[in-house]
Design an enzyme around this catalytic site. Sequence first.
Site, PDB file in Angstrom:
ATOM      1  N   ASP A  14     -19.943  77.168   1.373  1.00 19.25           N
ATOM      2  CA  ASP A  14     -20.514  76.203   0.436  1.00 19.25           C
ATOM      3  C   ASP A  14     -19.502  75.098   0.170  1.00 19.25           C
ATOM      4  OD1 ASP A  14     -22.425  75.050  -1.116  1.00 19.25           O
ATOM      5  OD2 ASP A  14     -22.163  76.370  -2.840  1.00 19.25           O
ATOM      6  N   LYS A  66     -20.114  70.197   4.317  1.00 28.54           N
ATOM      7  CA  LYS A  66     -21.065  70.620   5.350  1.00 28.54           C
ATOM      8  C   LYS A  66     -20.573  70.270   6.757  1.00 28.54           C
ATOM      9  CE  LYS A  66     -22.785  71.365   1.506  1.00 28.54           C
ATOM     10  NZ  LYS A  66     -22.302  72.577   0.836  1.00 28.54           N
ATOM     11  N   ASP A  80     -24.909  77.508   2.682  1.00 26.98           N
ATOM     12  CA  ASP A  80     -25.778  76.793   1.749  1.00 26.98           C
ATOM     13  C   ASP A  80     -25.964  75.341   2.188  1.00 26.98           C
ATOM     14  OD1 ASP A  80     -27.367  76.370  -0.449  1.00 26.98           O
ATOM     15  OD2 ASP A  80     -25.699  76.090  -1.856  1.00 26.98           O
ATOM     16  N   ASN A  81     -27.053  74.735   1.697  1.00 29.58           N
ATOM     17  CA  ASN A  81     -27.331  73.302   1.891  1.00 29.58           C
ATOM     18  C   ASN A  81     -27.455  72.898   3.351  1.00 29.58           C
ATOM     19  OD1 ASN A  81     -24.999  73.041  -0.723  1.00 29.58           O
ATOM     20  ND2 ASN A  81     -27.173  72.614  -1.024  1.00 29.58           N
ATOM     21  N   GLU A 101     -30.373  73.008  -5.495  1.00 30.16           N
ATOM     22  CA  GLU A 101     -29.984  73.532  -6.790  1.00 30.16           C
ATOM     23  C   GLU A 101     -30.290  72.551  -7.928  1.00 30.16           C
ATOM     24  OE1 GLU A 101     -26.316  72.140  -4.427  1.00 30.16           O
ATOM     25  OE2 GLU A 101     -28.039  73.481  -4.114  1.00 30.16           O
TER      26      GLU A 101
END
Length: 259
Positions: free
Chosen positions: A183, A186, A211-212, A241
């Site tokens: 996280d 990226k 994530d993401n 989120e």
Amino acid sequence: MVSPAIALAFLPFIVTLLIRYRHYLMLLYRAVLVAWLRDRLTGTSREQRAFQYVLAHAIPGDPHHILQTFDQWCYHCEHLSCVGPDKGRIVERVLLEQAPLRVLELGTYCGYGTVLLAQGLPPGARLYTIEGDPRHAAVAEKVIRLAGFSEQTVELIVGPSEEVIPRLREKHGMMNANLVFMDHWKRCYLRDLRLLESHQLLAEGATILADNVLFPGAPHFLQYAKTCGKYHCKVHRASLEYFRAIPDGIAELHYTGTH
């Protein structure tokens, strides 16, 4: 000088764009503009303000309540790029199913994900969490200890992930990881995954959660995970989120070994 007729001709197009992308504009407002303004008015960072709120409202030693307090802050005060409660339930499910003894987190940030992971660890497990920004790490350290986790359970390592990962075995005693939670930046997902592979830090059957991967997105990471032959990969579609109208997802990879 643009004539009124031309301006009016573009008006429906502009209105359509504003309606279609209103949620992204609101994210920009809350995550960037509001934070920038309050940073300058208060002389403190958004992460420090969040910690002060948690310190004032959360129950010390209660990880679940600390996470709930973070969520209240993010919904009603300012936006933080934490995994959040919706995708957090995916992380909790994997922790319950896998019961990993050695967990690695890349991107501690303010400690939300760290507390989420630590509260789901089985007895005797250890969590190693890496944060590249010393200012964020200072906040995260307070959050982790406020939640009641000792250095024996959670070790916070400050430094760039590309420098820390190669030293995890020799300097920090992590032979390999059963679960990795990504996280951080990226653009670093793929680089750091390959570093973990090359230094043999992924246990057989290890799970990687990222994530993401849909917003802001990690397309090269996903392409590699799906095509390299080393992983079984699926993406859990969810929302960003604290912004339910913005689609996002969390990738779940299962390491099958080197090819």
